[in-house]
Motif scaffolding. Structure first.
Motif: not given
Length: 70
Positions: A16-19, A28-33
């Protein structure tokens, strides 16, 4: 043009996001998992940390502090 790309493999569901960190050395990644991951930019894109493992809800947002080195 000298640009190279690294696939950050490890999430089971869409990211959903990478920063980038303030110093540009980490992603940093944020995921639906349900996981947020911290990855090294240089080299092969090694995952340095897994945050939130075992969460039953997606992670939609994560961020580095703008006042830290990473």
């Amino acid at each position: 043009d000298g640009t190279s790309f690294v696939a950050l493999k490890g999430h089971q569901d869409p990211v959903c996001l990478a920063a980038f960190s303030p110093d540009g050395k980490l992603v940093l990644t944020a995921s639906e998992d349900g996981i947020a991951g911290v990855w090294r930019v240089e080299g092969a894109g090694e995952r340095l940390a897994t945050l939130g493992a075992g969460l039953k809800e997606p992670v939609y947002w994560a961020a580095f502090s703008p006042h830290s080195n990473s």
